[in-house]
Design an enzyme around this catalytic site. Structure first.
Site, PDB file in Angstrom:
ATOM      1  N   SER A 115      -0.645  98.639-115.355  1.00  0.00           N
ATOM      2  CA  SER A 115       0.525  98.541-116.556  1.00  0.00           C
ATOM      3  C   SER A 115       1.820  98.317-115.682  1.00  0.00           C
ATOM      4  CB  SER A 115       0.159  99.158-117.793  1.00  0.00           C
ATOM      5  OG  SER A 115       1.009  98.291-118.891  1.00  0.00           O
ATOM      6  N   GLN A 116       2.568  97.464-116.433  1.00  0.00           N
ATOM      7  CA  GLN A 116       4.160  97.420-115.685  1.00  0.00           C
ATOM      8  C   GLN A 116       5.091  98.216-117.176  1.00  0.00           C
ATOM      9  OE1 GLN A 116       7.980  94.616-114.130  1.00  0.00           O
ATOM     10  NE2 GLN A 116       6.848  93.907-116.094  1.00  0.00           N
ATOM     11  N   PRO A 122      -0.765 108.270-123.663  1.00  0.00           N
ATOM     12  CA  PRO A 122      -0.254 107.651-121.884  1.00  0.00           C
ATOM     13  C   PRO A 122       1.563 108.700-122.790  1.00  0.00           C
ATOM     14  CG  PRO A 122       0.607 105.543-123.395  1.00  0.00           C
ATOM     15  CD  PRO A 122      -0.328 106.816-124.357  1.00  0.00           C
ATOM     16  N   HIS A 133      -2.123 106.292-128.675  1.00  0.00           N
ATOM     17  CA  HIS A 133      -1.323 105.120-128.638  1.00  0.00           C
ATOM     18  C   HIS A 133      -1.592 103.751-129.839  1.00  0.00           C
ATOM     19  CE1 HIS A 133       0.190 101.907-125.775  1.00  0.00           C
ATOM     20  NE2 HIS A 133      -0.621 102.103-124.400  1.00  0.00           N
ATOM     21  N   TYR A 185      -9.267 101.653-129.669  1.00  0.00           N
ATOM     22  CA  TYR A 185      -8.674 102.690-130.205  1.00  0.00           C
ATOM     23  C   TYR A 185      -9.623 103.561-131.142  1.00  0.00           C
ATOM     24  CZ  TYR A 185      -4.470 101.488-127.892  1.00  0.00           C
ATOM     25  OH  TYR A 185      -3.841 101.014-126.695  1.00  0.00           O
TER      26      TYR A 185
END
Length: 638
Positions: A545-546, A103, A329, A90
């Site tokens: 990603s789940q 996100p 994030h 990041y």
């Protein structure tokens, strides 16, 4: 990303009992690195990489020295990779936060009949935030335990305590994650409300009493009225936070020259969160459009400047019912965002709006508009930032698709992990669209360890490639039973890698640690990290990603490379939500094409399972054809 269960509360201090993140054995990581990359690069290139890697791992060589230093670092740090990982993932990244990094969770569309309904919803939401903040302040949040692979392990809760207390400060070369330290006499807590690109301070504690929902609604009404005053309107400073991080750092250094601006920045940087009261977007409120609007606000002519992207939590309440939360994030992972957001939506559903009954604080002081002094230089920055945001808005290619052919129940009946099955389906889809495998990222929680964040599950396995080749090769003489065996092999390989990653044995964090400790020691960059294969290994063309939820909402994000896809999925019992993103300016990618192929691949995998295992409930193939055509019709182009 493993799903969670909550158990009764346990005091945060008990969590010091969590183990430290292990440092994997050097040779294990080097062998696994070669295994992961062998089928992803040309043979000649791989052979060069193998020589370089073996040299790095020779006894008494560079690798052993760096490994020894990492083990020493593990002894003195709570988590040896945390700082390296945070900077690499990041803080050192110079790309703009919207789409590229932040996100969003997209709420179900709200049916607001009037402006007052949106303000009531916002007041109710703020009340929920304050309740949740009380749980955090009292360390009364129930402890998370892992579910899925290796279920029942207690997880580190540290990320939750950064939801409302941190801020990402832009810097010319690297950003800083600033954590607010609670003082003996805390100042009145406040949130910032953005409305019509203006920012207002809403104190949520007045005279040592927390505002009730009626008071909050009254204050939001005042803010709405103040924002509509044309003569008071100030430049849309929030758009500066949507720019690249270096550009925003430069703009901010111009802003802080004036004391008025410094005071306004200070109020924003210390607030609990933002609530963004958005104007109607003038678009159809489809899943795809709501996802895009959450990620970037629709650009300079819509709500793109009605944001402050450095703040971890921005709750968006659109007058047209387009609502959700966009998060910075760096302080926490998606699962923490999900847990917080689910609490809020359940709170709003479970506790009726208390606008009428509660006693009010008499004569509430009016919320305060934040003031800005803009030099011609800052005006030029505003124009440039707005133009760049607009280009980003126009470039995002998004398709949100509800796959209704089947869900995780069907997959479980095949005695397969739903997450591993979907990951193999994504490999199958990419191969069908592009005819090659690529480095793939799937986030794996390492919260079993102190200060644990994530490592990477490298889903592009040799076994997945063997399966997708068997399914796509027209000349293949393999029987269905043999194809099924390859599918089971691919799922087993995916599951095994998942277990390695969540137990701290993945390769990505380890290689990053070795690379960064060499830099710290001022050593020449080891050849393994300058090698083309290593560079390719970190270009995640498929970033997945789940993000499972128990209430109706979904997560979305953008691709991490210009020619890549973001693929976020939310498996439910009878359907799977997919949010697929890419960029229009890449001639290689198309989100509509990917979703259409994904529907076909999921169908073919189901057919294979049904042929080889008649226990599963059959699905009408006509339904699937309709599903595929719906995927194209509901595509992300607006």
């Amino acid at each position: 990303m493993p799903v969670l269960e909550r158990k009764p509360s346990r005091d945060q201090e008990d969590l010091s009992g969590l183990p430290k993140l292990p440092v994997p054995a050097l040779q294990q990581t080097l062998d696994l690195y070669l295994k992961c990359m062998r089928h992803l690069v040309p043979e000649e290139q791989f052979n060069r990489t193998k020589i370089i890697t073996e040299k790095f791992g020779t006894p008494g060589g560079m690798g052993e020295l760096l490994q020894k230093k990492l083990l020493e670092r593990k002894d003195v740090k709570a988590n040896w990779v945390y700082d390296y990982w945070l900077e690499d993932m990041y803080l050192n990244n110079r790309l703009a936060l919207p789409v590229n990094s932040s996100p969003a969770m997209v709420f179900p569309k709200q049916n607001f009949r009037a402006q007052s309904d949106a303000l009531r919803f916002a007041a109710h939401l703020i009340s929920g935030v304050l309740e949740y903040k009380c749980l955090l302040d009292g360390h009364a949040l129930p402890l998370d335990y892992a579910r899925g692979q290796l279920a029942g392990t207690p997880l580190c809760m540290e990320q939750y305590y950064r939801l409302f207390t941190s801020y990402r400060l832009p810097g010319p070369k690297t950003d800083t994650l600033v954590a607010q330290k609670s003082s003996v006499m805390p100042e009145p807590e406040h949130i910032i409300v953005a409305c019509k690109n203006q920012f207002f301070v809403l104190d949520v504690v007045i005279n040592f009493r927390r505002l009730n929902e009626r008071d909050l609604y009254t204050q939001l009404q005042k803010i709405r009225k103040m924002a509509e005053s044309e003569e008071e309107r100030l430049p849309p400073i929030g758009v500066l936070t949507s720019d690249g991080r270096t550009e925003w750092a430069e703009s901010r250094s111009l802003l802080v020259k004036d004391s008025t601006n410094r005071d306004s920045l200070d109020m924003i940087e210390r607030c609990l969160c933002l609530v963004c009261l958005d104007e109607p977007c003038g678009m159809e409120i489809s899943d795809t459009n709501r996802a895009m609007l959450m990620l970037h606000g629709g650009g300079k002519n819509k709500n793109g400047a009605n944001r402050w992207y450095d703040k971890p939590m921005q709750f968006v309440v659109g007058a047209d019912g387009c609502c959700g939360v966009v998060c910075e994030h760096s302080p926490f992972e998606g699962i923490v965002l999900v847990q917080c957001t689910e609490y809020l939506l359940k709170y709003m559903r479970g506790s009726p709006s208390k606008l009428v009954r509660a006693a009010s604080v008499s004569e509430l002081p009016a919320p305060r508009r934040l003031r800005w002094k803009c030099s011609p230089e800052i005006q030029a920055c505003l124009t440039a930032s707005a133009d760049k945001l607009q280009r980003l808005v126009e470039n995002l290619d998004m398709n949100v698709h509800k796959f209704s052919g089947y869900g995780k129940e069907f997959i479980k009946k095949q005695k397969m992990s739903p997450d591993a099955y979907i990951q193999v389906a994504l490999q199958f889809t990419f191969y069908r669209c592009h005819g090659r495998p690529v480095p793939t990222y799937e986030s794996a929680s390492i919260r079993r360890f102190q200060q644990g964040r994530v490592d990477n599950i490298r889903s592009s396995t040799a076994e997945a490639l063997a399966f997708v080749k068997a399914m796509t090769d027209k000349k293949s003489s393999l029987t269905d039973a043999e194809k099924m065996e390859k599918l089971r092999d691919a799922i087993k390989a995916q599951t095994n890698y998942t277990i390695l990653a969540i137990t701290g044995m993945g390769i990505d964090n380890h290689l990053l640690g070795l690379r960064e400790i060499a830099k710290e020691l001022n050593l020449e960059k080891p050849e393994i990290f300058a090698d083309e294969t290593y560079i390719i290994s970190n270009q995640f063309i498929l970033s997945t990603s789940q993000v499972p939820t128990t209430v109706e909402m979904f997560c979305c994000y953008g691709p991490v490379v210009p020619n890549g896809y973001g693929a976020c999925y939310n498996p439910q019992s009878d359907h799977i939500m997919f949010c697929v993103s890419s960029f229009h300016d890449s001639p290689e990618t198309s989100s509509d094409m990917f979703v259409k192929a994904l529907v076909e691949c999921l169908g073919e995998m189901q057919d294979l399972c049904q042929i080889c295992n008649t226990q599963a409930k059959p699905c009408n193939s006509t339904e699937r054809t309709e599903d595929a055509s719906k995927a194209v019709k509901n595509g992300g182009k607006t």
